[in-house]
Design a protein around this motif. Structure first.
Motif, PDB file in Angstrom:
ATOM      1  N   GLU A  49      -5.635  19.468  46.639  1.00  0.00           N
ATOM      2  CA  GLU A  49      -4.389  19.629  47.370  1.00  0.00           C
ATOM      3  C   GLU A  49      -4.642  19.478  48.855  1.00  0.00           C
ATOM      4  O   GLU A  49      -5.766  19.685  49.333  1.00  0.00           O
ATOM      5  N   GLN A  50      -3.592  19.110  49.573  1.00  0.00           N
ATOM      6  CA  GLN A  50      -3.687  18.960  51.020  1.00  0.00           C
ATOM      7  C   GLN A  50      -2.549  19.713  51.695  1.00  0.00           C
ATOM      8  O   GLN A  50      -1.413  19.709  51.209  1.00  0.00           O
ATOM      9  N   LEU A  51      -2.901  20.343  52.803  1.00  0.00           N
ATOM     10  CA  LEU A  51      -1.923  20.975  53.670  1.00  0.00           C
ATOM     11  C   LEU A  51      -1.677  20.034  54.831  1.00  0.00           C
ATOM     12  O   LEU A  51      -2.622  19.662  55.537  1.00  0.00           O
ATOM     13  N   LEU A  52      -0.429  19.625  55.023  1.00  0.00           N
ATOM     14  CA  LEU A  52      -0.087  18.583  55.971  1.00  0.00           C
ATOM     15  C   LEU A  52       0.875  19.094  57.039  1.00  0.00           C
ATOM     16  O   LEU A  52       1.815  19.838  56.736  1.00  0.00           O
ATOM     17  N   ALA A  53       0.637  18.693  58.287  1.00  0.00           N
ATOM     18  CA  ALA A  53       1.564  18.945  59.387  1.00  0.00           C
ATOM     19  C   ALA A  53       2.366  17.677  59.634  1.00  0.00           C
ATOM     20  O   ALA A  53       1.811  16.573  59.665  1.00  0.00           O
ATOM     21  N   VAL A  54       3.674  17.822  59.823  1.00  0.00           N
ATOM     22  CA  VAL A  54       4.573  16.680  59.934  1.00  0.00           C
ATOM     23  C   VAL A  54       5.065  16.535  61.369  1.00  0.00           C
ATOM     24  O   VAL A  54       5.466  17.521  62.006  1.00  0.00           O
TER      25      VAL A  54
END
Length: 742
Positions: A314-319
């Motif tokens: 899984e990846q935690l992404l900032a938009v």
């Protein structure tokens, strides 16, 4: 009609008349079972959902008035300890019966909501207004004046949310997101083009049922933008549910993603709250198709948690809200051939946006960490051995964390971590199961607590632990306290719950009923009166009722839980047998020649599997809402535990009940129970198993619950269901003569 007759008999008796005896064929009415069913286990009437106002002066909460399950809104004054009723559903409906849309019914099913009336509410950010929903309509309450305004949102509004500035409310209707300006009562459409097959702003089935995400849109901190999920189910297989009692009504169709088949295609869009062009968020959705979590903090970026299909990465992404581009904050991968668990609501951003809290299991169990804004690890706050289970609050100004958990999986307490120190309990005493809500400033707490000899209570505390008062309950109290014993048995130290008859005589052999769930999301051994009331009723009819938490269940580390990988159900049955035999060595009353097993959902699957694969141990089973074949269950669970069917067909074959139904082997007595309208584990699971058993010449019984879903909320049906369960075990196992239910 039955309850009316009982009331008339009681009235005539008090007047001196002698009531007629019921006909010999009529079953004796069990007062406890009736009360248990009508009050949902003596839970109705206890304070439910709570919220603490920003000024810490008031605790708002919902509570029903038994025997009704319709919840009313109350306010508890922290200064005086007094409680007053704020608003009732009857006041808003004015005698009109509450109605729900099919979408709202499905949403409540996913959330396992059994109550009616007000099932949720929300405070505006400044605490001056309340938002309530009822019968598909929305209302705003001014707390100072008590004025109630029905919003001109039209019927069928779903998931209403205040904007951060408190001036607007957004919601979903007719598969699109709408926004309503509170001052002018003007509604405008935020998204366009939503259809039943391509919804805007709604969480898809898997998000609600398996990921713990119930929303499909999110406000920006400045209230100018809305992020929304578009869920395209056009390629997802459609299942039909027919009301078998009313075939003229036709069928309702639902998208249902079976293992190995197409999922909904989900993407995230950003659009002005006033409507306009959508900017689509860019991430590798082919590699990470699951949109598990979305948060848009006051300070900090719009943040997504996305997973690959097998849930091994899984990846935690900032938009970037202007362009939709994303950057990776962190990546998690499994170290072994297992899976990653989701931990909503994480990530939890700090108020100043300088970092976020995160839960990882890379070190063998849930560990709470603090990360910097760029994703770099700052420090660990709660180590795996502390038994972290639920986040409560982080007070950044004090560097103080509150969480629920503890190293003993049968208990749960409220803990505090201050300035990176060791966790310390906020309360004392036990054993207990605790949960809490802490105000934004940290000055007021609501503590929920129950134990093996007491039902749930809700206390209002100050931050120093001093008690302000109790949120009042009007619930009916149970007529007895269960005779519960919790211990560990065997070399594996399985946690075991044991309930004996209240008139138990030491040394007398008792038939045994094992209550099982066995899934990787829940345990069954709890220091809880509420959880064991029904077990006591069963035990009082001449049985020893037990439950064991074996491998595959949570709260004992990853290695323990991940033992279920590719062996779903099989290791559970193996451990149930081992725990049962270990208990018999310590408790001489266990009669290993008379053992039955029962469970619901995954527990129903385990019960059927046990009586089919180990009839030498389990002579009878009642299997409710079972999964007959994991190829027919949803992708998120089946593939997490068994892999893709094309890649691991042997795992699906050896865990399927249909495999064992076809084998020429003995089987214990099996009663299958299933709701015909179940949209989680569909009724055809029961039919497939029954058909396979019938073709193999294996006697069994099938009890369909007409019109019921995965939950059985009707008190009369619940009562008859429990009576039928006990009759099955009495016929199959017998019971101690002279022991009767109370």
């Amino acid at each position: 009609m039955r309850y009316l007759l009982a009331a008339l008999v009681l009235l005539s008796t008090s007047a001196g008349a002698q009531p007629k005896s019921p006909p010999p064929s009529a079953p004796a009415e069990d007062s406890f079972l009736r009360q248990y069913s009508e009050t949902q286990g003596f839970r109705f009437g206890r304070p439910g959902l709570t919220a603490i106002t920003p000024d810490e002066k008031t605790v708002l909460f919902l509570r029903a008035q038994p025997p009704s399950n319709a919840q009313t809104l109350f306010a508890f004054d922290v200064a005086t300890g007094e409680t007053r009723e704020l608003l009732t559903p009857q006041a808003l409906l004015k005698g009109v019966e509450e109605t729900l849309s099919p979408e709202e019914k499905a949403r409540r099913e996913r959330m396992r909501l059994m109550a009616s009336g007000f099932t949720s509410f929300a405070l505006s950010p400044d605490g001056t207004q309340l938002r309530l929903g009822l019968s598909g309509r929305l209302y705003v309450v001014e707390r100072a004046s008590g004025k109630v305004t029905e919003l001109k949102s039209g019927p069928g509004a779903i998931d209403p949310q205040f904007s951060p500035d408190g001036r607007q409310v957004a919601y979903v209707r007719d598969n699109d997101v709408y926004r309503l300006d509170l001052a002018s009562q003007t509604e405008s459409r935020v998204t366009r083009g939503g259809t039943p097959e391509k919804t805007h702003g709604l969480a898809e089935f898997l998000a609600q049922e398996e990921m713990g995400r119930f929303s499909g849109f999110w406000w920006s901190p400045d209230s100018k933008l809305i992020a929304y999920a578009e869920s395209d189910t056009s390629q997802v297989e459609q299942f039909s549910i027919v009301d078998v009692m009313h075939p003229e009504a036709g069928a309702r169709r639902f998208p249902y993603p079976r293992a190995g088949k197409a999922n909904a295609k989900v993407r995230l869009g950003l659009t002005p709250a006033t409507g306009g062009k959508t900017t689509w968020v860019d991430w590798d959705a082919n590699k990470y198709p699951y949109l598990a979590t979305v948060v848009w903090p006051e300070k900090g970026p719009l943040t997504l948690l996305v997973q690959n299909r097998l849930q091994t990465e899984e990846q935690l992404l900032a938009v970037d809200a202007k362009t939709g581009r994303t950057r990776v904050l962190l990546t998690e991968k499994v170290k072994d051939d297992a899976w990653l668990d989701l931990h909503p609501p994480f990530p939890e951003w700090l108020p100043d946006g300088s970092g976020f809290l995160w839960v990882t299991e890379r070190n063998g169990g849930p560990e709470l960490e603090l990360h910097n804004a760029d994703g770099a690890l700052a420090r660990s706050l709660v180590k795996p051995e502390a038994g972290f289970r639920a986040f409560v609050r982080y007070l950044a100004t004090e560097d103080t964390l509150y969480f629920a958990g503890g190293p003993n999986p049968t208990e749960r307490y409220l803990w505090r971590v201050t300035k990176g120190g060791a966790p310390t309990r906020v309360t004392s005493g036990g054993p207990a199961l605790e949960g809490a809500r802490v105000s934004e400033k940290g000055g007021v707490l609501v503590l929920y607590t129950e134990g093996p000899t007491r039902m749930r209570h809700a206390y209002v505390l100050k931050s120093d632990g001093s008690r302000v008062g109790e949120l009042p309950s009007v619930a009916k109290e149970p007529p007895f306290v269960p005779r519960l014993e919790v211990r560990q048995v065997g070399k594996e130290r399985f946690w075991a719950a044991i309930v004996r008859p209240r008139d138990f005589k030491p040394g007398a052999k008792l038939p045994v009923i094992v209550d099982v769930y066995g899934g990787a999301i829940a345990t069954t051994v709890h220091q809880s009166m509420a959880y064991t009331l029904m077990w006591q009723w069963m035990a009082d009819q001449g049985f020893l009722v037990v439950s064991f938490d074996g491998r595959g269940t949570p709260l004992r580390g990853n290695a323990w839980m991940h033992a279920a990988k590719y062996q779903l159900g099989l290791v559970t049955v193996e451990d149930q047998v081992a725990a049962l035999k270990a208990l018999a060595e310590e408790v001489p009353e266990v009669d290993l020649q008379r053992v039955g097993i029962t469970g619901w959902s995954n527990g129903g699957y385990i019960s059927a599997l046990a009586v089919m694969t180990r009839p030498d141990v389990f002579k009878a089973a009642v299997a409710g809402a079972l999964v007959a074949d994991w190829r027919d269950y949803d992708t998120h669970v089946s593939e997490r535990l068994l892999g893709l069917p094309d890649e691991h067909p042997e795992a699906y074959e050896r865990t399927s009940l249909l495999t064992y139904a076809k084998k020429d082997a003995p089987m214990g007595r099996l009663l299958i129970v299933h709701g015909t309208a179940d949209d989680n584990v569909y009724f055809f699971h029961a039919l497939k198993l029954s058909d396979a058993l019938f073709r193999a010449g294996k006697p069994h019984e099938l009890l369909p619950l007409s019109g019921f879903t995965h939950m059985v909320g009707d008190p009369a049906v619940n009562q008859r269901l429990q009576e039928r369960l006990m009759r099955h075990f009495k016929d199959s196992l017998g019971s101690v003569p002279g022991t009767a239910s109370r």
